[in-house]
Each structure stands twice: as C-alpha cells, then as structure tokens.
Scaffold this active site. Structure first.
Site, PDB file in Angstrom:
ATOM      1  N   PHE A 119      19.915  -1.725  12.563  1.00 56.68           N
ATOM      2  CA  PHE A 119      19.721  -0.672  11.569  1.00 56.68           C
ATOM      3  C   PHE A 119      20.370   0.590  12.107  1.00 56.68           C
ATOM      4  O   PHE A 119      20.575   0.727  13.317  1.00 56.68           O
ATOM      5  CB  PHE A 119      18.222  -0.445  11.330  1.00 56.68           C
ATOM      6  N   GLN A 240      15.318  13.869   3.920  1.00 60.38           N
ATOM      7  CA  GLN A 240      16.393  12.890   4.116  1.00 60.38           C
ATOM      8  C   GLN A 240      16.954  12.343   2.803  1.00 60.38           C
ATOM      9  O   GLN A 240      16.191  11.932   1.933  1.00 60.38           O
ATOM     10  CB  GLN A 240      15.838  11.722   4.924  1.00 60.38           C
ATOM     11  N   HIS A 242      19.055   9.223   1.587  1.00 65.80           N
ATOM     12  CA  HIS A 242      19.486   7.899   2.047  1.00 65.80           C
ATOM     13  C   HIS A 242      20.910   7.696   1.536  1.00 65.80           C
ATOM     14  O   HIS A 242      21.200   8.007   0.376  1.00 65.80           O
ATOM     15  CB  HIS A 242      18.539   6.847   1.477  1.00 65.80           C
ATOM     16  N   LEU A 252      17.010   2.371  -4.440  1.00 66.10           N
ATOM     17  CA  LEU A 252      17.528   2.165  -3.090  1.00 66.10           C
ATOM     18  C   LEU A 252      18.195   0.807  -2.898  1.00 66.10           C
ATOM     19  O   LEU A 252      17.691  -0.219  -3.355  1.00 66.10           O
ATOM     20  CB  LEU A 252      16.375   2.267  -2.099  1.00 66.10           C
ATOM     21  N   GLU A 255      19.419  -0.225   3.840  1.00 63.44           N
ATOM     22  CA  GLU A 255      20.370  -0.168   4.935  1.00 63.44           C
ATOM     23  C   GLU A 255      20.552  -1.547   5.559  1.00 63.44           C
ATOM     24  O   GLU A 255      21.530  -1.801   6.258  1.00 63.44           O
ATOM     25  CB  GLU A 255      19.767   0.802   5.964  1.00 63.44           C
ATOM     26  N   ARG A 286      21.367   8.203   9.248  1.00 61.88           N
ATOM     27  CA  ARG A 286      21.469   8.422   7.803  1.00 61.88           C
ATOM     28  C   ARG A 286      22.086   9.751   7.417  1.00 61.88           C
ATOM     29  O   ARG A 286      22.838   9.835   6.446  1.00 61.88           O
ATOM     30  CB  ARG A 286      20.077   8.327   7.189  1.00 61.88           C
ATOM     31  N   HIS A 352      15.128  10.644  -0.381  1.00 61.13           N
ATOM     32  CA  HIS A 352      14.431   9.458   0.115  1.00 61.13           C
ATOM     33  C   HIS A 352      13.156   9.734   0.903  1.00 61.13           C
ATOM     34  O   HIS A 352      12.135   9.119   0.664  1.00 61.13           O
ATOM     35  CB  HIS A 352      15.413   8.684   0.997  1.00 61.13           C
ATOM     36  N   ARG A 393      15.056  11.045  10.140  1.00 59.73           N
ATOM     37  CA  ARG A 393      14.367   9.802  10.517  1.00 59.73           C
ATOM     38  C   ARG A 393      15.352   8.636  10.606  1.00 59.73           C
ATOM     39  O   ARG A 393      16.253   8.524   9.779  1.00 59.73           O
ATOM     40  CB  ARG A 393      13.306   9.478   9.454  1.00 59.73           C
TER      41      ARG A 393
HETATM   42  C1  LIG Z   1      12.617   2.407  -1.884  1.00 54.32           C
HETATM   43  C2  LIG Z   1      12.157   2.701  -0.489  1.00 54.32           C
HETATM   44  C3  LIG Z   1      12.475   1.846   0.545  1.00 54.32           C
HETATM   45  C4  LIG Z   1      12.039   2.115   1.844  1.00 54.32           C
HETATM   46  N1  LIG Z   1      12.356   1.235   2.851  1.00 54.32           N
HETATM   47  C5  LIG Z   1      11.879   1.458   4.095  1.00 54.32           C
HETATM   48  C6  LIG Z   1      12.102   0.510   5.144  1.00 54.32           C
HETATM   49  O1  LIG Z   1      12.688  -0.549   4.951  1.00 54.32           O
HETATM   50  N2  LIG Z   1      11.624   0.790   6.365  1.00 54.32           N
HETATM   51  C7  LIG Z   1      10.923   1.937   6.635  1.00 54.32           C
HETATM   52  O2  LIG Z   1      10.501   2.122   7.771  1.00 54.32           O
HETATM   53  N3  LIG Z   1      10.697   2.835   5.654  1.00 54.32           N
HETATM   54  C8  LIG Z   1      11.136   2.623   4.396  1.00 54.32           C
HETATM   55  N4  LIG Z   1      10.881   3.534   3.403  1.00 54.32           N
HETATM   56  C9  LIG Z   1       9.990   4.665   3.683  1.00 54.32           C
HETATM   57  C10 LIG Z   1       8.547   4.198   3.687  1.00 54.32           C
HETATM   58  O3  LIG Z   1       8.401   3.091   2.841  1.00 54.32           O
HETATM   59  C11 LIG Z   1       7.584   5.280   3.221  1.00 54.32           C
HETATM   60  O4  LIG Z   1       7.811   6.451   3.947  1.00 54.32           O
HETATM   61  C12 LIG Z   1       6.150   4.816   3.464  1.00 54.32           C
HETATM   62  O5  LIG Z   1       5.927   3.591   2.829  1.00 54.32           O
HETATM   63  C13 LIG Z   1       5.103   5.812   3.000  1.00 54.32           C
HETATM   64  O6  LIG Z   1       3.848   5.219   3.216  1.00 54.32           O
HETATM   65  P1  LIG Z   1       2.503   6.025   3.053  1.00 54.32           P
HETATM   66  O7  LIG Z   1       1.398   5.106   3.411  1.00 54.32           O
HETATM   67  O8  LIG Z   1       2.607   7.307   3.787  1.00 54.32           O
HETATM   68  O9  LIG Z   1       2.480   6.386   1.511  1.00 54.32           O
HETATM   69  P2  LIG Z   1       2.644   5.474   0.186  1.00 54.32           P
HETATM   70  O10 LIG Z   1       2.906   4.063   0.475  1.00 54.32           O
HETATM   71  O11 LIG Z   1       3.559   6.207  -0.699  1.00 54.32           O
HETATM   72  O12 LIG Z   1       1.187   5.536  -0.413  1.00 54.32           O
HETATM   73  C14 LIG Z   1       0.626   6.751  -0.869  1.00 54.32           C
HETATM   74  C15 LIG Z   1      -0.764   6.450  -1.364  1.00 54.32           C
HETATM   75  O13 LIG Z   1      -1.407   7.671  -1.652  1.00 54.32           O
HETATM   76  C16 LIG Z   1      -2.046   7.576  -2.887  1.00 54.32           C
HETATM   77  N5  LIG Z   1      -2.099   8.931  -3.438  1.00 54.32           N
HETATM   78  C17 LIG Z   1      -1.112   9.830  -3.556  1.00 54.32           C
HETATM   79  N6  LIG Z   1      -1.577  10.953  -4.114  1.00 54.32           N
HETATM   80  C18 LIG Z   1      -2.894  10.749  -4.340  1.00 54.32           C
HETATM   81  C19 LIG Z   1      -3.932  11.527  -4.902  1.00 54.32           C
HETATM   82  N7  LIG Z   1      -3.709  12.755  -5.368  1.00 54.32           N
HETATM   83  N8  LIG Z   1      -5.160  10.991  -4.991  1.00 54.32           N
HETATM   84  C20 LIG Z   1      -5.417   9.735  -4.553  1.00 54.32           C
HETATM   85  N9  LIG Z   1      -4.469   8.954  -4.016  1.00 54.32           N
HETATM   86  C21 LIG Z   1      -3.231   9.467  -3.907  1.00 54.32           C
HETATM   87  C22 LIG Z   1      -1.230   6.613  -3.704  1.00 54.32           C
HETATM   88  O14 LIG Z   1      -2.045   6.016  -4.683  1.00 54.32           O
HETATM   89  C23 LIG Z   1      -0.795   5.625  -2.638  1.00 54.32           C
HETATM   90  O15 LIG Z   1      -1.769   4.624  -2.489  1.00 54.32           O
HETATM   91  C24 LIG Z   1      11.295   3.285   2.097  1.00 54.32           C
HETATM   92  C25 LIG Z   1      10.978   4.140   1.069  1.00 54.32           C
HETATM   93  C26 LIG Z   1      11.424   3.869  -0.217  1.00 54.32           C
HETATM   94  C27 LIG Z   1      11.094   4.863  -1.303  1.00 54.32           C
END
Ligand SMILES: Cc1cc2nc3c(=O)[nH]c(=O)nc-3n(C[C@H](O)[C@H](O)[C@H](O)COP(=O)(O)OP(=O)(O)OC[C@H]3O[C@@H](n4cnc5c(N)ncnc54)[C@H](O)[C@@H]3O)c2cc1C
Length: 579
Positions: A119, A240, A242, A252, A255, A286, A352, A393
């Site tokens: 990656f 960031q 992407h 997306l 990568e 990135r 992203h 990142r």
């Molecule tokens: C398309 C895409 C592909 C990606 N691919 C990769 C990858 O291959 N490898 C990698 O390392 N990273 C990747 N990333 C980045 C990574 O996936 C995210 O940064 C990460 O999943 C975020 O996880 P999280 O648990 O912080 O939040 P999220 O998974 O976004 O979850 C947020 C949670 O908070 C809750 N929430 C939000 N606001 C509220 C509120 N007001 N009240 C109650 N609940 C709330 C939502 O319901 C949800 O359950 C990718 C991101 C995207 C967008």
C-alpha cells in the site's frame, strides 16, 4: 417526552472504533455498557473500507513494527506524535491476530497465513521500496471487520440503541463528562443517557466537500458537538484527498488496485507518477499522488483535457481483478459502465479522511487546550486526533487506528469506571438542544438545507481542497460565515416528530458548517505546506515555525481561539520527504 437511562459506560458510534471499545467494555465485570448509534451499526462507514488493515506480520517478507512506525512518521510529514505511532505499530501485530481469532475471514496465502499486499507509503528498510504489509479480506476488509466486531458485541450482550442520534454532551459544572443527550429518530423523543464515561467514536466529516468518498452520514457530529462544548479541535487543516475516486461521483477505488499493480496514466498514456516519485511511483503517499494527479489535470494532461486521469488495471488479468478486487470491478461496471478488466477507470482525487479531530492521549482520554484530561470523556477512531496520522495518513492505517485505540479506549474506560462516581446532572440538561431544534422548526420561509450544503461543498472543494492559497481561503471563510448566517433561517419542511430526517439533516448541516469554518481558519493560519495541507503561497515545509499541532477552541463569545501543542518526537528526526 424525555426519557432517562443510566449506564456506567457509553459508546457513541457503532463503527470499527466504537464496537472494538464496546467489546472490551463488555468483558469487564459488572459494567453496564451501551452503544448509541444514529445508523444501524453495520451500516457505519467502516463497512465501506476496501483495501486493508496493516501490521508488520512479515507473512510474505521481512517486516518490523519499527519500519511501519518510520513509514507512518514520514507519511505524517513528521507531524504525527511518535509515542502514539509507536503504540499503534507495536500493538498492530497482536490486534490483527485477535481479529483473526474473533473470526475475521482474511484472505490467505497458499500456505494458509493471512495474505498481505503493498500500500502507498509502506516500505521496507526505512524507505527502500514497497513492502507487503496490508492484511485484507478481498476488497471488503472494512465490511468483514464491522460484521466480526458486531457479532462479538451481540455475543457479549452489549446494549444497542440504534437510530438514536446524539445531539449534545452532558458536562457537569466541575467539568466532568456525565453522559449525552440523544434524539430518538423513530419518535422524535429526547433521551438523557447518564454515565461515568463516554466515548465519542462518531467517524469522519467528508461531507464538507463536494467530491467525496464518504457516506451521507459522515457529518462530523461528535467533533462539532465537542467544539460547541468548548473542547478544542486539533489539526483540522489536515484533510486527506484520496487519489482515486470515480470521476464526478467520488466513490472510492481502493489503493489496493495500485497495490496489486494498477498504474495511473495521463492523456498521453504516460505513467506520470515515475516523474513525481521515482522510487515508490504509484505507491507514494496519498498527498503526493493526489497532488500529482491534480497537477496533470491542471496542466491539461487530463484525459481529453477533462478533469480526470486513468487508473489502468487492464494488464493485471481477469483473475486478479475478479478474485482480489471483486467489489471494485462491480462498482465500475455498475456506476460507469466500464469493465476494469478491459478498460482503464476514469478517476479524480476525492475528499476522504480527517486527520484532525478531538485531541486525546494514548489512553483515548480527551484533553483540553491546556493538555488537561477532561474526566470521563474519551474519543477514538476518525473523530479523534491521537495524532498517529499527523499531516497525512497512510492507507490501511485508519482501520488499524480504530482497533488499536478502540481497544485501548475500552480498557481505559473500564478502569476509570471502577472508581469514578456518576457526575451530578447539570440543571436543565436538554435546554440547549431543545432550543436548537425549536429554532430549526419555527422557520416558515427560508432556504432548504440542500442548497446551503451545496454552496458550502463547492467553495470548500475549490478553495480549501488539494491546492490552497491565502486570498482564496479568506474568501471561502467569508462565504462559510455567510452560510452560517443564512443557516439561522434554514427551512425544515417536515414539522413532524416521527422519522424527521429533514430536521436531522438540517442539524447535521449545522455541524458541517462549524467544521468547514474551523478547517478554513486552521488552514489560513498555517503558513507552510505540510502533508495534505499544500499552500501555493507557502510551498515549503517550515519546521522552525510550524512543527506544532494547531488547537482551535470556540470561546464563550463565539469566536475561534488558536493555540498550539508540541509534536512528540522520539527516534525519527524530521527530514526532507521524498518517495
Ligand atoms: C470508502 C472508504 C474506504 C476506506 N478504506 C479504508 C481502508 O481500506 N483501510 C483503512 O485503513 N481505512 C479506510 N478508510 C477509512 C476508514 O474506513 C474510516 O476512517 C473508519 O472506518 C472510520 O471508523 P470510525 O469507527 O471512526 O467511524 P465510522 O465507521 O464512520 O462510524 C461512525 C459511527 O458513529 C455513529 N454516529 C455518527 N454520528 C452520530 C451521532 N450524532 N449520534 C449517534 N451515532 C453517531 C454512526 O452511526 C456510526 O456508527 C476508508 C474510508 C472510506 C470512506
């Protein structure tokens, strides 16, 4: 109607970070734990992550946590805190094994080990070329992580409040966090959740920009609530882009395509990354690749002079594409009518990932602008800034951040709850939020949220995106502040109580506007270029003045105050960054 619930520990967010914390809380004896999530947990954005999660397992070649730490520090353009980075890279190895034991169906090598692929920015021997470090489950890694963690939460009996939107934080008069206020989407009722410890794991805010890989729900609620409650936000200028989003849609393309050997080509068919990053080429970090693509486009070498270049995977063969990148192939066929086995994919950079957020220490405890812990408040995942990503990142380091710091948050909260008392409720805890909602509902003549949102996204994309300069950002700030004024008169058509998503989307726009303002203020203030923050009027990185974190706090008079925090530097001294 207002309902009250009391727990020991609350997790806001059912994505990777929140669920990992909940698993650890559920293992602690006699602890009442709940997860509150505005989405059904498995719909969280973590489920959209495709490419992988990295750890120096060395399953296919030599690798070490120190190499991983070096790459992360260099990727961060030396702004990442090296104590947190060391924790993350060392704990990566056992935490991946733990996920495997929880049942995560990783892709495998022929001899049955967890498969790994290269990656961007991940190297061997401190920068000597790509290394295979990213563990994956085809191109559905996040989906598999989320399902695995959710199943384990259910097994352990965690309480879930799904489709409850947290709208405020309860802080007692002596500054302790004592719970949250949530809006129940189905009924429109408010709920007071009291607890000794609360973790925000509310994810990112990519919806600030118009071309974005982020889901509709990624509106930065937790980060904006923290700001309103006087908690500082760290390093918000670093956002960031992407390199490879589907042209115009922003969806997306992982990568992992380049990890498997895909290459970028301009209108002349040239593999242009060779000019920008002679060693790592298409697998440079990135910020470097996104900038190179934008430069090609600006200089007229986009395909047919348009705003995209090609990501070419046609030489990989149908086998690799169908087996290792099946979802990507599907997206391209569905949304573009392009078959990546036979044709290159039209791509452009897409908003992203937020490197900044709620500042925390390595135990995920939120800290204020003076560096003091806010008792009872924790943050993990994309909404937090423990600063493992600094100014940029590396791919696959976010999923890792979620599970490493999600776990640490759970352990720290369980320990804290053993001795902490439930803070007293402040007088009228729901008054502030009732007033916010009342104002949103009274307007009869005003503008719809969708219009204001689009104007914000356009100006942020143009002026506070990949390329930035002072006057453009000053104008963007004026615009964002004008939109904040107009937002006071936003028109919510649905005046009802049940499933009023119109109301919630307007409230979310309020959050996005706050974060657009803080991002722009932070970006104007930082007069240098570093990582994802590229200023055309200050092209160089300036360690003398700017090797420090930005902290922005909303003060009582409503203005934004800027202060700084030193970067933790240990074994890796800042150097020039070339790939
Ligand atoms: C398309 C895409 C592909 C990606 N691919 C990769 C990858 O291959 N490898 C990698 O390392 N990273 C990747 N990333 C980045 C990574 O996936 C995210 O940064 C990460 O999943 C975020 O996880 P999280 O648990 O912080 O939040 P999220 O998974 O976004 O979850 C947020 C949670 O908070 C809750 N929430 C939000 N606001 C509220 C509120 N007001 N009240 C109650 N609940 C709330 C939502 O319901 C949800 O359950 C990718 C991101 C995207 C967008």
């Amino acid at each position: 109607m207002i309902h009250t619930h009391t727990y020991d520990a609350l997790v806001v967010g059912g994505g990777g970070a929140g669920l990992m914390t909940a698993i650890y809380l559920s293992r602690a004896p006699n602890l009442r734990t709940a997860v509150i999530s505005k989405l059904y947990p498995t719909r969280s954005h973590t489920g959209a992550a495709q490419g992988g999660i990295c750890a120096a397992l060395a399953n296919l070649e030599e690798d070490h946590p120190e190499w991983h730490a070096f790459d992360t520090v260099k990727g961060s353009d030396y702004l990442g805190d090296q104590d947190s980075i060391q924790v993350m890279c060392e704990e990566a190895v056992p935490v991946i094994i733990e996920l495997e034991h929880m049942g995560l169906p990783f892709s495998r090598t022929p001899d049955g080990k967890i498969a790994q692929r290269p990656f961007g920015g991940h190297t061997h021997h401190f920068g000597q070329g790509p290394v295979r470090r990213s563990c994956y489950a085809a191109d559905r890694t996040g989906h598999m992580i989320l399902q695995t963690l959710y199943q384990n939460c259910i097994k352990n009996g965690v309480d879930f409040y799904d489709e409850f939107q947290v709208v405020d934080l309860i802080l007692s008069d002596d500054g302790r966090c004592g719970g949250v206020i949530a809006y129940e989407v189905a009924s429109g009722d408010l709920h007071i959740f009291r607890a000794k410890a609360v973790e925000f794991a509310t994810g990112g805010f990519g919806r600030v920009w118009s071309i974005t890989s982020n889901a509709h729900a990624n509106t930065g609620d937790g980060v904006a609530i923290a700001l309103r409650r006087g908690i500082p936000l760290e390093d918000m200028e670093f956002y960031q882009f992407h390199p490879t989003g589907i042209y115009r849609l922003g969806i997306l393309i992982t990568e992992g395509v380049r990890g498997e050997g895909g290459v970028l080509r301009n209108d002349h068919g040239e593999r242009f990354m060779e000019r920008y990053a002679p060693t790592m080429k298409d697998l440079a970090s990135r910020d470097v690749v996104a900038r190179a693509i934008s430069k090609e486009i600006r200089e007229g070498r986009g395909i047919g002079g348009k705003k995209y270049v090609y990501l070419d995977a046609t030489h990989l063969g149908a086998d690799v594409i169908e087996n290792k990148l099946p979802d990507i192939a599907d997206f391209c066929r569905t949304y573009l009518g392009v078959d990546p086995v036979k044709e290159p994919m039209p791509i452009q950079p897409t908003a992203h990932y937020g490197m900044g957020g709620i500042p925390t220490d390595v135990e995920c405890r939120a800290v204020d602008a003076a560096g003091q812990v806010i008792p009872g408040l924790y943050a993990a995942g994309e909404c937090a800034c423990v600063s493992v990503h600094g100014a940029n990142r590396l791919g696959t380091n976010s999923l890792l951040d979620l599970v490493v710091f999600g776990r640490r948050g759970g352990i720290a909260m369980a320990e804290f709850c053993k001795t902490a008392e439930l803070p007293p409720l402040p007088a009228n805890p729901t008054a502030g939020i009732e007033e916010q909602f009342r104002r949103l509902l009274v307007t009869e003549k005003g503008e719809p949220a969708a219009r204001l949102r689009e104007e914000m996204q356009d100006v942020m994309q143009d002026a506070v995106g990949i390329f930035r300069e002072g006057p453009g950002m000053e104008a963007a700030l004026v615009k964002v502040r004008e939109l904040k004024q107009r937002f006071k008169n936003v028109l919510v058509m649905d005046k009802g109580k049940n499933y009023n998503t119109d109301l919630l989307e307007a409230w979310e726009l309020g959050n996005l506007l706050e974060l657009a303002e803080v991002t722009t203020v932070s970006a104007i203030n930082r007069t240098e270029s570093r990582g994802a923050h590229l200023r055309e009027d200050y092209l160089d990185r300036n360690d003398q003045e700017w090797l420090k974190h930005t902290m922005v706090t909303r003060t009582e008079d409503g203005s934004l105050a800027i202060s700084y925090k030193p970067v933790v530097i240990k074994q890796f001294q800042p150097k020039e960054r070339v790939y």
